[in-house]
Design an enzyme around this catalytic site. Structure first.
Site, short mmCIF file in Angstrom:
data_model
loop_
_atom_site.label_atom_id
_atom_site.label_comp_id
_atom_site.label_asym_id
_atom_site.label_seq_id
_atom_site.Cartn_x
_atom_site.Cartn_y
_atom_site.Cartn_z
N HIS A 294 0.86 -1.09 0.01
CA HIS A 294 -0.08 -0.02 -0.03
C HIS A 294 0.85 1.25 -0.15
O HIS A 294 1.80 1.49 0.73
CB HIS A 294 -0.88 0.01 1.23
CG HIS A 294 -2.06 -1.03 1.31
ND1 HIS A 294 -2.94 -0.83 0.72
CD2 HIS A 294 -2.04 -2.08 1.86
CE1 HIS A 294 -3.70 -1.93 0.95
NE2 HIS A 294 -3.17 -2.80 1.43
N ASN B 115 -5.92 -15.86 -4.11
CA ASN B 115 -5.57 -17.08 -3.64
C ASN B 115 -6.73 -17.79 -3.10
O ASN B 115 -7.81 -17.33 -2.56
CB ASN B 115 -4.66 -16.95 -2.14
CG ASN B 115 -5.30 -16.27 -1.10
OD1 ASN B 115 -5.39 -14.94 -1.19
ND2 ASN B 115 -5.76 -17.10 -0.08
N TYR C 288 -6.67 -4.66 11.59
CA TYR C 288 -5.53 -5.56 12.06
C TYR C 288 -4.01 -5.01 12.26
O TYR C 288 -3.12 -5.29 13.14
CB TYR C 288 -5.19 -6.85 11.11
CG TYR C 288 -4.67 -6.40 9.75
CD1 TYR C 288 -3.38 -5.85 9.57
CD2 TYR C 288 -5.28 -6.32 8.68
CE1 TYR C 288 -2.76 -5.62 8.39
CE2 TYR C 288 -4.96 -6.36 7.53
CZ TYR C 288 -3.88 -5.83 7.27
OH TYR C 288 -3.08 -5.65 5.90
N GLU C 289 -4.01 -3.54 11.79
CA GLU C 289 -2.96 -2.70 12.20
C GLU C 289 -2.80 -2.23 13.39
O GLU C 289 -1.89 -1.41 13.93
CB GLU C 289 -2.66 -1.69 10.93
CG GLU C 289 -2.41 -2.26 9.66
CD GLU C 289 -2.31 -1.23 8.53
OE1 GLU C 289 -1.10 -0.77 8.18
OE2 GLU C 289 -3.37 -0.85 8.12
N MET D 296 -9.51 -9.27 5.00
CA MET D 296 -9.53 -8.36 6.16
C MET D 296 -9.68 -6.70 6.35
O MET D 296 -9.04 -6.19 7.05
CB MET D 296 -7.82 -8.50 6.63
CG MET D 296 -7.52 -10.12 6.89
SD MET D 296 -5.72 -10.23 6.98
CE MET D 296 -5.38 -11.80 6.63
N SER D 297 -10.67 -6.64 5.28
CA SER D 297 -10.84 -5.10 5.18
C SER D 297 -12.50 -4.85 4.65
O SER D 297 -13.24 -5.96 5.04
CB SER D 297 -10.01 -4.66 4.24
OG SER D 297 -10.28 -4.99 2.86
N1 HPA Z 1 -7.67 -14.43 3.75
C1 HPA Z 1 -7.67 -13.30 4.20
N2 HPA Z 1 -7.45 -12.17 3.68
C2 HPA Z 1 -6.91 -12.45 2.65
C3 HPA Z 1 -6.75 -13.72 1.84
C4 HPA Z 1 -7.39 -14.84 2.66
O1 HPA Z 1 -6.86 -15.98 2.30
N3 HPA Z 1 -6.23 -13.41 0.69
C5 HPA Z 1 -5.87 -12.09 0.49
N4 HPA Z 1 -6.55 -11.43 1.64
#
Ligand code: HPA
Length: 272
Positions: free
Chosen positions: A61, A235, A85-86, A211-212
């Site tokens: 970022h 992923n 999470y930061e 996570m956002s």
């Molecule tokens: N999990 C949570 N957050 C993520 C992932 C994941 O597999 N990939 C990219 N951000």
């Protein structure tokens, strides 16, 4: 909840830098920030210069507000966001959305990189967020409500606006690719999920996990903005493939999808 004084102070600071009326807000997720390079006549303001903004440090970022024209529309783009999470508070995470609203923005496009929970999805797919599941127990509206900013008990139905989703599907189709559509689950991070947690999340009805996004979307709804959410599936979530997850893969796949992502967002902004 953020104070009107702080929001207005930040708005007034930004207004000293621009002489255009912003129309669309854009929050760019991990690895997706290069879209901001397409913004013309750009005014770039580092977060460190902006009064009342927190300072983000996540890898993948930049930390700049980029204001200018995309397809002829004035956009305010966040290149880099504040993650829970930061260690940022919910007020810090969502403050920029309050400022966008104060700047007169009614439509927000929120994007992210996330993991695919739905086994029919594949890395590199883009997903329209249909709805979300908040798994964190956190909520940016906890605390005294400021009625000047929004209602105490906001309805969350059709948060991810169906007209904007329809529009995005049409734009993608014209550009020759399809979009996945599904439910995004917000996981606090910074750990990725365990394989057992991914099985739970799938059972609960989510197609993707990240996570956002959810805090910003909630505050946008509280602010009566129209929201479009677009996820880049970088992923397969934990345990689906027999391989470890890593942040580099997230950044690499997001970079590979960049052209498709940029085309989609430009097309949507143009048609908004
Ligand atoms: N999990 C949570 N957050 C993520 C992932 C994941 O597999 N990939 C990219 N951000």
């Amino acid at each position: 909840m953020q104070s009107l004084e702080q929001i207005n102070e930040t708005k007034d600071y930004i207004l000293t830098k621009i002489d255009v009326q912003p129309a669309v807000g854009l929050i760019l997720g991990s690895g997706l920030g290069t879209l901001a390079d397409e913004i013309e006549e750009a005014v770039v303001i580092p977060y460190t210069d902006i009064p009342n903004f927190a300072k983000s440090g996540a890898i993948g970022h930049a930390n700049e507000l980029v204001i200018g024209k995309l397809e002829g529309k004035v956009v305010v783009a966040m290149k880099g966001r504040f993650h829970y999470y930061e260690g940022f508070t919910m007020d810090e995470v969502t403050f920029p959305v309050r400022v966008m609203k104060a700047l007169g923005i009614q439509q927000l496009i929120v994007t992210n990189a996330c993991g695919a929970v739905n086994k029919d999805f594949k890395p590199g797919d883009l997903m329209l967020i249909e709805d979300h599941i908040n798994l964190t127990g956190q909520n940016p509206l906890i605390g005294p409500n400021n009625d000047a900013l929004g209602t105490r008990f906001p309805d969350m139905s059709n948060l991810y606006n169906d007209e904007l989703r329809q529009l995005a599907s049409e734009v993608a189709e014209k550009q020759g690719f399809g979009l996945q559509s599904g439910v995004y689950a917000w996981w606090s991070g910074p750990t990725y999920e365990t394989p057992a947690e991914i099985r739970m999340i799938r059972t609960l009805g989510a197609d993707a996990v990240g996570m956002s996004t959810v805090p910003e979307a909630i505050v946008a709804r509280h602010s009566s903005m129209r929201v479009l959410g677009i996820s880049c599936l970088t992923n397969m979530a934990a345990g689906i493939l027999n391989q470890p997850l890593n942040h580099q893969e997230v950044i690499d796949v997001a970079a590979q999808v960049n052209k498709k992502f940029t085309g989609l967002i430009k097309g949507v902004v143009s048609a908004m």
